[in-house]
Design a protein around this motif. Structure first.
Motif, PDB file in Angstrom:
ATOM      1  N   TRP A 112       0.796  -1.214   0.000  1.00 20.18           N
ATOM      2  CA  TRP A 112       0.000   0.000   0.000  1.00 20.18           C
ATOM      3  C   TRP A 112       0.833   1.270   0.000  1.00 20.18           C
ATOM      4  O   TRP A 112       0.323   2.347  -0.267  1.00 20.18           O
ATOM      5  CB  TRP A 112      -0.913   0.020   1.221  1.00 20.18           C
ATOM      6  CG  TRP A 112      -1.745  -1.209   1.323  1.00 20.18           C
ATOM      7  CD1 TRP A 112      -1.704  -2.159   2.282  1.00 20.18           C
ATOM      8  CD2 TRP A 112      -2.742  -1.640   0.401  1.00 20.18           C
ATOM      9  NE1 TRP A 112      -2.606  -3.147   2.034  1.00 20.18           N
ATOM     10  CE2 TRP A 112      -3.259  -2.856   0.881  1.00 20.18           C
ATOM     11  CE3 TRP A 112      -3.257  -1.119  -0.793  1.00 20.18           C
ATOM     12  CZ2 TRP A 112      -4.254  -3.552   0.232  1.00 20.18           C
ATOM     13  CZ3 TRP A 112      -4.247  -1.811  -1.435  1.00 20.18           C
ATOM     14  CH2 TRP A 112      -4.729  -3.010  -0.930  1.00 20.18           C
TER      15      TRP A 112
ATOM     16  N   SER B 123      -3.617   2.939  -5.373  1.00 18.30           N
ATOM     17  CA  SER B 123      -4.737   3.771  -4.959  1.00 18.30           C
ATOM     18  C   SER B 123      -5.893   2.875  -4.592  1.00 18.30           C
ATOM     19  O   SER B 123      -6.504   2.266  -5.441  1.00 18.30           O
ATOM     20  CB  SER B 123      -5.149   4.696  -6.097  1.00 18.30           C
ATOM     21  OG  SER B 123      -6.289   5.420  -5.751  1.00 18.30           O
ATOM     22  N   VAL B 124      -6.161   2.787  -3.312  1.00 16.15           N
ATOM     23  CA  VAL B 124      -7.272   1.976  -2.848  1.00 16.15           C
ATOM     24  C   VAL B 124      -8.010   2.765  -1.785  1.00 16.15           C
ATOM     25  O   VAL B 124      -7.394   3.328  -0.892  1.00 16.15           O
ATOM     26  CB  VAL B 124      -6.768   0.646  -2.247  1.00 16.15           C
ATOM     27  CG1 VAL B 124      -7.932  -0.149  -1.694  1.00 16.15           C
ATOM     28  CG2 VAL B 124      -6.053  -0.161  -3.310  1.00 16.15           C
TER      29      VAL B 124
ATOM     30  N   ASP C  19      -5.768   8.633  -2.290  1.00 17.79           N
ATOM     31  CA  ASP C  19      -6.614   8.258  -3.414  1.00 17.79           C
ATOM     32  C   ASP C  19      -6.076   8.943  -4.654  1.00 17.79           C
ATOM     33  O   ASP C  19      -6.286  10.123  -4.884  1.00 17.79           O
ATOM     34  CB  ASP C  19      -8.067   8.676  -3.154  1.00 17.79           C
ATOM     35  CG  ASP C  19      -8.980   8.194  -4.266  1.00 17.79           C
ATOM     36  OD1 ASP C  19     -10.091   8.717  -4.373  1.00 17.79           O
ATOM     37  OD2 ASP C  19      -8.568   7.305  -5.022  1.00 17.79           O
TER      38      ASP C  19
ATOM     39  N   HIS D 263      -7.460   0.226 -11.065  1.00 14.59           N
ATOM     40  CA  HIS D 263      -6.995   1.546 -10.633  1.00 14.59           C
ATOM     41  C   HIS D 263      -5.823   1.356  -9.682  1.00 14.59           C
ATOM     42  O   HIS D 263      -5.869   0.509  -8.813  1.00 14.59           O
ATOM     43  CB  HIS D 263      -8.148   2.264  -9.918  1.00 14.59           C
ATOM     44  CG  HIS D 263      -7.856   3.666  -9.522  1.00 14.59           C
ATOM     45  ND1 HIS D 263      -7.608   4.655 -10.431  1.00 14.59           N
ATOM     46  CD2 HIS D 263      -7.749   4.236  -8.298  1.00 14.59           C
ATOM     47  CE1 HIS D 263      -7.390   5.793  -9.783  1.00 14.59           C
ATOM     48  NE2 HIS D 263      -7.471   5.549  -8.478  1.00 14.59           N
TER      49      HIS D 263
ATOM     50  N   SER E   9       1.927  -3.738  -7.255  1.00 17.05           N
ATOM     51  CA  SER E   9       0.734  -3.614  -8.100  1.00 17.05           C
ATOM     52  C   SER E   9       1.038  -2.950  -9.435  1.00 17.05           C
ATOM     53  O   SER E   9       0.433  -3.281 -10.456  1.00 17.05           O
ATOM     54  CB  SER E   9      -0.365  -2.849  -7.351  1.00 17.05           C
ATOM     55  OG  SER E   9      -0.835  -3.619  -6.269  1.00 17.05           O
TER      56      SER E   9
ATOM     57  N   ASP F 266      -5.670  -6.279  -4.656  1.00 23.54           N
ATOM     58  CA  ASP F 266      -6.356  -5.203  -3.952  1.00 23.54           C
ATOM     59  C   ASP F 266      -5.746  -3.850  -4.309  1.00 23.54           C
ATOM     60  O   ASP F 266      -6.449  -2.830  -4.347  1.00 23.54           O
ATOM     61  CB  ASP F 266      -6.276  -5.422  -2.438  1.00 23.54           C
ATOM     62  CG  ASP F 266      -7.117  -6.592  -1.967  1.00 23.54           C
ATOM     63  OD1 ASP F 266      -7.956  -7.068  -2.752  1.00 23.54           O
ATOM     64  OD2 ASP F 266      -6.909  -7.040  -0.824  1.00 23.54           O
TER      65      ASP F 266
ATOM     66  N   ASN G 150      -7.576  -2.496  -7.076  1.00 23.43           N
ATOM     67  CA  ASN G 150      -9.037  -2.466  -6.943  1.00 23.43           C
ATOM     68  C   ASN G 150      -9.699  -3.515  -7.827  1.00 23.43           C
ATOM     69  O   ASN G 150     -10.727  -3.269  -8.454  1.00 23.43           O
ATOM     70  CB  ASN G 150      -9.603  -1.083  -7.270  1.00 23.43           C
ATOM     71  CG  ASN G 150      -9.704  -0.197  -6.045  1.00 23.43           C
ATOM     72  OD1 ASN G 150      -9.398  -0.610  -4.930  1.00 23.43           O
ATOM     73  ND2 ASN G 150     -10.128   1.035  -6.246  1.00 23.43           N
TER      74      ASN G 150
ATOM     75  N   GLY H  31     -11.137  -6.361  -7.008  1.00 19.97           N
ATOM     76  CA  GLY H  31     -12.393  -6.887  -6.497  1.00 19.97           C
ATOM     77  C   GLY H  31     -12.546  -8.381  -6.651  1.00 19.97           C
ATOM     78  O   GLY H  31     -13.671  -8.880  -6.786  1.00 19.97           O
TER      79      GLY H  31
END
Length: 493
Positions: A46, A61-62, A68, A136, A298, A376, A379, A381
């Motif tokens: 993160w 960006s989560v 964000d 994203h 990511s 994650d 994003n 999901g």
């Protein structure tokens, strides 16, 4: 683009005052999953608990985790142009239940959203596949470093279950001095480094890390210095690491090599070691960019999301002889980024193949959690356990080979001409063939795509073990009569 010669700055020995025994080597210039606590893992994925200027912070960006970050300038407009197509495509996939997978999209539609490959070493805006525009954050740019697309061809392995066909995706031929799968990630990571004004990059791995070697080459291509933290044995940490395999290439291109013992690496983890190097370089007035182990964060995951689009196009455009769809995708899993990108891409695209990741270090549970963090961070999901099967194939451990594994590498080379590295693809193939032997009914009639992730230079670390397995030589015995009566036309001048 003019290439900057390696820096010949004098050596600074940082080990004297450091409890980490990091050795800033006077020489100029493995890849493994990072050892990290849950808190350190969160830092890597993160960007939390890192300095505000950390390169990790801008890569994710989560909602609720870190800042964000909106789509970068120049990306959102291009991506929006594909939203209607994306929505229509997903609705059609749902309605048709992915009946023919790769045949669902027409060739023209795939060409509409293909990534434009620019001339070597050039930077270009990135537009994601239509089926990935909801992810994203989307990278704004990439550098054209790899030679793509890499080919896919049949791989006639012996003793397969009835009707099973194996195809090989030759990412070992991606260019950049045999950099294999690593270069796909670096196309995005180094574009971000340049966007942040970095003048050097840092990365971490084993003493024969393919990722570290690929990073050293790519950084030099883009006029950046490279600092490598390489893990080695405690007895060798104070010695010159030598010029064998990947080390030779790293040192030829001027990478700065620092050594750390395996014990220190396990105790501290890659994140702490990377942060230490960031601080030291900033104190010297440098602007460093930290790339995690294997390039697996990511942002790096986009390299293999994009690779799935490449596979999708190769199938639809008839570039794979005699096949239009794959049932399974198989690869080695060493740091998680390649696995995350392939699994997510296969899940979202028309491929919809079952993805099998053979872990060459750590355990499946570790990789399910690590891959989940990468997903994650986009994003996505989705649950990692729903889109990939991770299988333990580490054997004796990371970069440690059994005689069985090396014998397989030797036999496959002799039978097919394809040379697998023993650290990654060799272990993955050994694991897959064991599965097929133990559960033939599960694999019967399946069309399997095996991703050859490269790493040939790492073979030099196994010379002593491979030697006894390769004995196909003897001295040519020339008759005395020929030596006496020969006409001399074969003499060397």
């Amino acid at each position: 683009m003019a290439l900057m010669p390696p820096s010949l700055s004098p050596v600074a020995d940082l080990s004297r005052s450091s409890p980490l025994s990091l050795h800033f080597s006077s020489i100029s210039g493995g890849n493994s999953a990072p050892s990290a606590s849950p808190e350190q893992f969160s830092s890597l994925v993160w960007g939390s608990k890192l300095p505000s200027s950390s390169p990790f912070r801008s890569q994710f960006s989560v909602a609720g985790r870190g800042s964000d970050i909106p789509h970068r300038a120049g990306t959102s407009v291009q991506a929006a142009q594909h939203w209607s197509f994306h929505k229509e495509s997903r609705e059609r996939r749902g309605a048709e239940a992915m009946g023919s997978r790769a045949g669902v999209l027409e060739t023209e539609e795939l060409e509409e959203v293909s990534m434009e490959r620019q001339p070597m070493l050039s930077k270009a805006p990135y537009v994601p596949p239509s089926w990935a525009t909801h992810l994203h954050a989307i990278p704004s740019h990439f550098y054209s470093l790899a030679q793509l697309p890499t080919p896919i061809h049949r791989w006639k392995l012996p003793r397969l279950p009835n009707g099973t066909e194996i195809f090989l995706k030759r990412d070992d031929l991606s260019g950049m001095q045999l950099s294999g799968n690593k270069i796909r990630k670096l196309e995005f990571l180094l574009a971000d480094a340049k966007a942040q004004g970095a003048d050097c990059v840092i990365t971490i791995g084993g003493i024969q890390s393919n990722h570290c070697r690929a990073t050293a080459i790519a950084a030099r291509y883009l006029n950046m210095d490279c600092y490598l933290i390489l893990r080695t044995n405690r007895t060798l940490v104070n010695e010159d690491p030598g010029l064998m395999g990947n080390l030779l290439v790293e040192r030829l291109v001027g990478a700065h090599v620092e050594l750390v013992s395996k014990e220190e690496y396990i105790q501290l983890g890659s994140i702490v070691l990377g942060d230490l190097m960031l601080e030291k370089l900033r104190a010297k007035g440098r602007n460093p960019y930290l790339i995690p182990v294997g390039g697996s964060n990511s942002l790096g995951t986009w390299g293999y999301v994009e690779a799935v689009r490449e596979i999708e196009q190769q199938l639809v455009q008839g570039k794979v002889e005699g096949i239009s769809a794959f049932d399974d995708i198989v690869m080695a899993c060493g740091s998680g980024g390649t696995t995350a990108g392939l699994a997510l891409g296969s899940h979202l695209s028309t491929i919809r193949a079952k993805v099998h990741a053979y872990a060459v270090c750590d355990d499946p549970e570790y990789f399910y959690d690590y891959v989940q963090g990468l997903l994650d961070g986009l994003n996505a999901g989705v649950n990692s356990r729903d889109i990939v099967q991770v299988v333990n194939a580490k054997g004796l451990g990371y970069a440690l080979s059994t005689t069985e594994e090396l014998k397989l590498v030797q036999e496959v080379s002799e039978l097919t001409g394809v040379i697998l590295d023993p650290v990654y693809s060799g272990k993955a193939l050994n694991g897959m063939l064991k599965d097929m032997t133990e559960n033939p009914a599960v694999w019967e009639g399946r069309k399997v795509l095996f991703i050859h992730t490269g790493g040939l230079l790492g073979m030099y670390d196994k010379v002593n073990q491979l030697g006894p397995l390769i004995s196909n030589w003897e001295r040519l015995r020339i008759p005395e009569s020929f030596l006496k009566n020969g006409d001399g036309c074969g003499k060397m001048f």
